[in-house]
Design an enzyme around this catalytic site. Structure first.
Site, mmCIF file in Angstrom:
data_model
loop_
_atom_site.group_PDB
_atom_site.id
_atom_site.type_symbol
_atom_site.label_atom_id
_atom_site.label_comp_id
_atom_site.label_asym_id
_atom_site.label_seq_id
_atom_site.Cartn_x
_atom_site.Cartn_y
_atom_site.Cartn_z
ATOM 1 C CB CYS A 215 48.518 54.484 43.339
ATOM 2 S SG CYS A 215 48.452 54.134 45.115
ATOM 3 N NE ARG A 216 47.283 51.131 39.418
ATOM 4 C CZ ARG A 216 46.558 50.042 39.208
ATOM 5 N NH1 ARG A 216 46.954 49.169 38.300
ATOM 6 N NH2 ARG A 216 45.451 49.825 39.895
ATOM 7 C CB SER A 217 44.092 57.016 37.474
ATOM 8 O OG SER A 217 43.386 57.079 38.674
ATOM 9 C CG ASP B 69 47.646 48.110 42.690
ATOM 10 O OD1 ASP B 69 48.178 49.071 43.281
ATOM 11 O OD2 ASP B 69 46.580 47.580 43.054
ATOM 12 C CB CYS C 160 44.043 53.199 38.571
ATOM 13 S SG CYS C 160 43.955 54.458 39.861
ATOM 14 C CG ASN D 285 40.973 58.718 41.194
ATOM 15 O OD1 ASN D 285 40.146 59.599 41.445
ATOM 16 N ND2 ASN D 285 41.938 58.907 40.332
HETATM 17 P P1 4NP Z 1 45.448 52.609 42.389
HETATM 18 O O1 4NP Z 1 46.078 51.757 43.602
HETATM 19 O O2 4NP Z 1 44.360 51.736 41.786
HETATM 20 O O3 4NP Z 1 46.595 52.792 41.484
HETATM 21 O O4 4NP Z 1 44.906 53.881 43.014
HETATM 22 C C1 4NP Z 1 45.316 51.219 44.641
HETATM 23 C C2 4NP Z 1 44.883 52.049 45.654
HETATM 24 C C3 4NP Z 1 44.145 51.515 46.711
HETATM 25 C C4 4NP Z 1 43.855 50.165 46.733
HETATM 26 C C5 4NP Z 1 44.305 49.341 45.715
HETATM 27 C C6 4NP Z 1 45.024 49.866 44.658
HETATM 28 N N1 4NP Z 1 43.122 49.613 47.834
HETATM 29 O O5 4NP Z 1 42.986 48.388 47.876
HETATM 30 O O6 4NP Z 1 42.640 50.373 48.696
#
Ligand code: 4NP
Length: 176
Positions: free
Chosen positions: A25-27, A137, A20, A23
């Site tokens: 939340c989703r992955s 997201d 993702c 790294n």
């Molecule tokens: P992920 O979610 O891609 O599912 O880990 C996010 C985590 C952090 C951020 C954006 C999306 N950020 O902007 O810091």
């Protein structure tokens, strides 16, 4: 590394990398859900599971506390520490599964060759019940958005487990 379409023999491994943006939340949640599915199917010895982000803002961090809380309520422990995807991951993994279109584009630009692109797929193509083209997201969302992530991941991981089990020559208990 064998080709993506060939089943592998007894004792062989299959490797899956979830990707993702951050790294956190989703992955890592996909990694936690799939690890549990793999363990429940008695396949832990045969399958390598990892996750990574395209960005580098959260390197070394545990998954977001909201993601960990929602995952824990559903029976998944998230222990992964964030890392950034690297070119060498294309050689190391059989499947590289992205959460959204932006991840897919960014990872495809990293592929060392066109042949390596065969390994890159959209995670949601494994979904059978929930009709989502992307795993949304949840970072700026509510706890319900984090729960929805788990719903979509569970659905896709069921389909992915079937494929991985087939690649391992029908190993696994097929309990899902
Ligand atoms: P992920 O979610 O891609 O599912 O880990 C996010 C985590 C952090 C951020 C954006 C999306 N950020 O902007 O810091």
């Amino acid at each position: 590394m064998s080709k993506n379409t060939e089943p592998m023999g007894q004792g062989a491994t299959c490797s899956v990398l979830f990707v993702c943006l951050g790294n956190i939340c989703r992955s890592p949640a996909a990694e936690g859900v799939f690890r549990k599915f793999i363990a429940d199917a008695d396949l832990a010895k045969h399958v390598v599971v990892d996750s990574a982000g395209t960005g580098d803002w959260h390197l070394g961090e545990l998954a977001d506390v909201r993601m960990r809380q929602v995952a824990a309520k559903r029976g998944y422990e998230l222990l992964h520490r964030a890392r950034q995807i690297k070119v060498a991951d294309f050689a190391a993994f059989d499947f590289i599964l992205t959460m959204d279109e932006s991840n897919f584009r960014n990872v495809s630009e990293l592929a060392p060759s066109k042949t390596d692109l065969v390994k890159l797929q959209r995670f949601t193509q494994f979904n059978t019940k929930l009709d989502y083209q992307e795993v949304p997201d949840p970072y700026h969302g509510s706890l319900d958005d984090f729960s929805l992530v788990i719903d979509i991941l569970e659905d896709g991981c069921r389909g992915l487990l079937k494929l991985v089990s087939e690649r391992l020559g029908g190993l696994g208990r097929g309990i899902l």
